[in-house]
Design a protein around this motif. Structure first.
Motif, short mmCIF file in Angstrom:
data_model
loop_
_atom_site.label_atom_id
_atom_site.label_comp_id
_atom_site.label_asym_id
_atom_site.label_seq_id
_atom_site.Cartn_x
_atom_site.Cartn_y
_atom_site.Cartn_z
N PRO A 45 0.82 -1.22 0.00
CA PRO A 45 0.00 0.00 0.00
C PRO A 45 0.85 1.27 0.00
CG PRO A 45 -0.89 -1.59 1.54
CD PRO A 45 0.43 -2.13 1.10
N TRP A 49 0.76 4.24 -2.88
CA TRP A 49 0.62 5.66 -2.59
C TRP A 49 1.86 6.45 -2.99
CZ3 TRP A 49 -1.10 10.23 -2.11
CH2 TRP A 49 -0.45 11.19 -1.36
N LYS A 53 0.50 7.01 -6.80
CA LYS A 53 -0.46 8.12 -6.63
C LYS A 53 0.26 9.44 -6.37
CE LYS A 53 -4.77 9.52 -6.17
NZ LYS A 53 -5.64 8.91 -5.14
N LEU A 166 -5.11 -0.88 -3.34
CA LEU A 166 -5.71 -0.31 -2.14
C LEU A 166 -4.95 0.94 -1.69
CD1 LEU A 166 -6.54 -3.45 0.06
CD2 LEU A 166 -8.14 -2.01 -1.22
N ILE A 169 -5.96 3.86 -4.07
CA ILE A 169 -7.29 4.46 -3.93
C ILE A 169 -7.49 5.13 -2.57
CG2 ILE A 169 -8.30 2.86 -5.59
CD1 ILE A 169 -9.53 1.32 -3.25
N THR A 170 -6.74 4.68 -1.55
CA THR A 170 -6.88 5.32 -0.22
C THR A 170 -5.97 6.54 -0.09
OG1 THR A 170 -5.27 3.73 0.66
CG2 THR A 170 -7.61 3.22 0.97
N ASN A 173 -4.28 8.13 3.22
CA ASN A 173 -4.81 7.31 4.32
C ASN A 173 -4.49 5.83 4.14
OD1 ASN A 173 -6.13 9.58 5.55
ND2 ASN A 173 -7.68 9.45 3.95
N TRP A 174 -3.47 5.52 3.36
CA TRP A 174 -3.15 4.12 3.04
C TRP A 174 -2.88 3.28 4.29
CZ3 TRP A 174 1.37 1.96 4.64
CH2 TRP A 174 2.37 2.82 5.08
N VAL A 176 -4.53 2.90 6.89
CA VAL A 176 -5.72 2.24 7.45
C VAL A 176 -5.85 0.81 6.95
CG1 VAL A 176 -6.92 4.46 7.64
CG2 VAL A 176 -7.30 3.02 5.63
N ILE A 177 -5.21 0.50 5.83
CA ILE A 177 -5.29 -0.85 5.27
C ILE A 177 -4.72 -1.86 6.25
CG2 ILE A 177 -4.49 -2.37 3.40
CD1 ILE A 177 -4.42 0.19 1.63
N TYR A 180 -7.04 -2.41 9.20
CA TYR A 180 -8.18 -3.28 8.91
C TYR A 180 -7.76 -4.74 8.78
CZ TYR A 180 -11.54 0.50 8.13
OH TYR A 180 -12.39 1.56 8.32
#
Length: 222
Positions: A45, A49, A53, A166, A169-170, A173-174, A176-177, A180
């Motif tokens: 992740p 990012w 991203k 993931l 798209i986050t 805030n990556w 948080v993956i 979870y």
């Protein structure tokens, strides 16, 4: 303490990716697959990012991230696989009875991996915890190396691409993956521990009645 460790890991990975880019992803995932606690749920992740991203690269670059992650995973897994062959197997053959592992168990495991090894190599890459440790026993039972490599790469590519997506798209805030996914680690660890205890109980009863490690044992069909 665990959270503090993961923050240290994140900073380490940031520095690694800033310095080496995609090679940093490869190195990190190779280390993760060599039984070192660098969670792929953090590595990929972050790559999605930080290397895609944040660089304003298009979404399809998540497949590029998946490729480098899978290459790293495969390198680390082959290292563990080799250790299983050259170190783990001789150890099991010599001292297996002290671990409640007989020659017959080893032969059964070889037959089991021969039949189901492709699926094990593939699906284990999609499971937290298990994915890190399956390579060593695959080496111990000498699973076919080409099949092991192919299915390890394919499974790793899917997992790494998914996590990179993931992260993409986050965005910022990556992290948080991992939050979870972390709760899934504990049930898997508990399940593995229960299976280990059941195996020990079964094998202890078996070993009290039979000596499966005597030299007279020969595999079926020989």
């Amino acid at each position: 303490m665990l959270h503090g460790f993961e923050q240290w890991v994140i900073e380490l990975l940031r520095d690694l990716m800033q310095s080496l880019g995609w090679i940093g992803v490869l190195v990190a995932m190779a280390i993760e697959s060599a039984n070192v606690p660098l969670p792929s749920e953090v590595i990929m992740p972050l790559a999605g990012w930080m290397l895609i991203k944040e660089q304003n690269l298009p979404l399809y670059f998540v497949f590029w991230a998946g490729f480098w992650g899978a290459i790293g995973n495969t390198i680390g897994s082959l290292t563990n696989y080799a250790l299983g062959i050259w170190g783990g197997r001789p150890f099991v053959e010599k001292y297996g009875r002290w671990l409640l592992i007989s020659k017959r168990d080893l032969h059964r495991a070889e037959k089991w991996f021969d039949r189901w090894g492709d699926k094990i190599a593939f699906f284990s890459r999609l499971l937290p915890v298990v994915r890190t440790f399956v390579s060593f026993p695959a080496g111990v039972v000498r699973m076919h190396p080409i099949r092991f490599t192919i299915y390890t790469f394919i499974g790793s590519f899917i997992w790494c691409t998914f996590l990179a997506w993931l992260g993409y798209i986050t965005g910022e805030n990556w992290e948080v993956i991992r939050a979870y996914m972390r709760p899934f680690d504990i049930p898997i660890l508990i399940a593995l521990l229960v299976l280990l205890l059941l195996y020990i109980k079964h094998k202890w009863s078996e070993f009290r009645e039979f000596d499966f490690n005597n030299s007279s044992y020969t595999p079926e069909g020989e």
